[in-house]
Each structure stands twice: as C-alpha cells, then as structure tokens.
Scaffold this active site. Structure first.
Site, mmCIF file in Angstrom:
data_model
loop_
_atom_site.group_PDB
_atom_site.id
_atom_site.type_symbol
_atom_site.label_atom_id
_atom_site.label_comp_id
_atom_site.label_asym_id
_atom_site.label_seq_id
_atom_site.Cartn_x
_atom_site.Cartn_y
_atom_site.Cartn_z
ATOM 1 N N CYS A 120 0.881 -1.060 -0.282
ATOM 2 C CA CYS A 120 0.308 0.145 -0.017
ATOM 3 C C CYS A 120 0.973 1.341 0.026
ATOM 4 O O CYS A 120 0.652 2.436 -1.730
ATOM 5 C CB CYS A 120 -0.720 -0.254 1.545
ATOM 6 S SG CYS A 120 -2.743 1.401 1.128
ATOM 7 N N CYS A 121 2.134 1.200 0.685
ATOM 8 C CA CYS A 121 2.325 2.276 1.104
ATOM 9 C C CYS A 121 3.365 2.566 -0.723
ATOM 10 O O CYS A 121 3.592 3.923 -1.137
ATOM 11 C CB CYS A 121 3.683 2.533 1.996
ATOM 12 S SG CYS A 121 2.971 2.704 3.730
ATOM 13 N N CYS A 203 -1.578 8.540 7.778
ATOM 14 C CA CYS A 203 -2.530 8.386 7.075
ATOM 15 C C CYS A 203 -3.676 7.401 7.967
ATOM 16 O O CYS A 203 -2.957 6.761 9.319
ATOM 17 C CB CYS A 203 -2.691 6.884 5.845
ATOM 18 S SG CYS A 203 -1.358 7.316 4.303
ATOM 19 N N CYS A 206 -3.917 3.705 9.330
ATOM 20 C CA CYS A 206 -2.180 3.651 9.768
ATOM 21 C C CYS A 206 -1.300 3.874 11.052
ATOM 22 O O CYS A 206 -0.611 4.230 11.432
ATOM 23 C CB CYS A 206 -1.099 3.113 8.638
ATOM 24 S SG CYS A 206 -1.648 1.936 7.365
ATOM 25 N N CYS A 229 7.824 3.798 5.702
ATOM 26 C CA CYS A 229 6.983 3.557 4.944
ATOM 27 C C CYS A 229 7.650 3.179 3.364
ATOM 28 O O CYS A 229 7.250 2.983 2.328
ATOM 29 C CB CYS A 229 6.136 5.418 4.893
ATOM 30 S SG CYS A 229 6.717 6.864 4.416
#
Length: 233
Positions: A120-121, A203, A206, A229
C-alpha cells in the site's frame, strides 16, 4: 542551475556540505540549498512536519513543496496543507497515486493497508514521490535523528544514492524540545491532531494517538513490525 554538474559532482558537493553545515540552523541550511540549487530544489512534506514548512517559507520564499495525497489522510492533515498553501510563501503541488482508493480496492481488495501495508505504501507514497521528485536535483525532508532507530545517522546534507539526488534533512539534529521551542517562539500553526496526542502523523488507517511517555513513532503501523513507509529506505 545544477544542470552542468555530474552525478559525481553533486555527490561530492552534498557530502562536503554535510560536513560544513553540521550544527547550522535549519534556516541557514535551507538558504544554502536555495543558493546552490535554485529551482532544482523541492521540499517533500506530509504536513506532519509543520515546523520545517514554516522555516522553509521564511528562509526559502516560494520554494516548491510536494504533498503526497494518498487518499487516506486525516481531514486535519489536508486542512493543514491548505493553510500552508494559502497563507505562507510556498509553491505547493499535490501529487496523487496512479489509482484512486476505489481503483486500488478493485485490483487488490479492500483495506490493502491492513493486509500488505508495504505494498500500500509503495503504491500510494513511494511511486508518487518518485514522480514528484523527478524534475529536481535536490530534495528536503523533515526527518530528525531522534525520530526512529533507522534515522540516527542521517546527515543535514547527504546523498540519496537510491535516486541520485542531494537529500537535505535540515532538522536532523533537532530534538523535540528544539521543535517545541521554535513552535512557541514563532507561533507555528500545527496540525490539529497534535492536540489529540498524535506525535507522528501518517495515513488515518495506519496511525493512532500515543500515550504520554510512549515512543512518538509507536502510533504508526501499531501492532506490526513496520516502522518506515519506504520513502527514506
């Protein structure tokens, strides 16, 4: 301004500046950077490094600032971005991921950040940063040595071998006390999440608030072994 310099020249310049500017005030480091790189300089901000943006607006008026809008930011973070874009002397560019959150969910399934936060990062932060940095020879971050064990040896000016760019960390040597003193003296506008106990802001899915005395980074990817990240590794 630095187009005539080779990669080797830039690296030598960065390493020498890192030695020469160690101990200098962040504003002095930024003024050196503007004088050296001009329009080839950019600051990357998550709007969780408000002090850096404040200093840059004063020391490097008109500096380009890129903000990575992951699609998962807190509303308070977006509001902080808008304040600095509208009321300080920076030139802000918002960089978006290649896919919207809905498009990413369709391809990888919902809540990828819970199942594979590294991917995702990579999709929502690392790839957009690469595009955002591409036109520049040097970039500025808000990293500090006391932020995390992975950052204890960062220099105020150094070489980003991953990207072949000069990387500046003007706040590297500052402690939280230094940051707090600057905020109080200069009435820096902070992300409102600070008042709710968010010491390190990323985010929304998280990131959590931290308890008094808890490590400031404990609220990032809480309950996992992830501590970065990928932007700085």
């Amino acid at each position: 301004m630095t187009g005539a310099l080779t990669t080797a020249d830039l690296r030598e310049l960065a390493e020498q500046a890192g030695r020469d500017l160690e101990g200098a005030h962040p504003a002095e480091i930024l003024r050196w950077a503007v004088g050296t790189f001009g329009s080839d300089l950019v600051l990357a901000s998550s709007m969780g490094d408000e002090v850096l943006v404040h200093i840059a607006a004063e020391a490097a008026p008109g500096i380009d600032v890129i903000f990575l809008d992951t699609g998962y930011h807190f509303a308070e973070t977006l509001g902080t971005r808008d304040y600095y874009a509208d009321f300080t002397n920076i030139s802000l560019r918002t960089i978006l991921p290649l896919r919207t959150v809905a498009e990413q969910d369709a391809e990888h399934g919902a809540r990828l950040h819970d199942r594979d936060p590294n991917l995702c990062c990579a999709l929502r932060k690392v790839e957009p940063l690469e595009r955002g940095l591409a036109p520049y020879a040097a970039w500025v971050t808000g990293m500090r040595r006391e932020d995390a064990p992975t950052r204890t040896d960062i220099t105020v000016v150094g070489w980003d071998a991953k990207r072949d760019k000069v990387k500046l960390n003007p706040l590297a040597a500052w402690t939280q006390d230094d940051v707090d003193a600057y905020v109080a003296e200069h009435h820096v506008v902070l992300n409102p999440l600070r008042q709710a106990g968010y010491a390190s802001i990323g985010c929304a899915p998280c990131t959590r608030a931290v308890a008094p005395g808890e490590d400031p980074r404990a609220g990032r990817w809480s309950g996992t072994s992830k501590i970065e990240c990928g932007l700085h590794t």
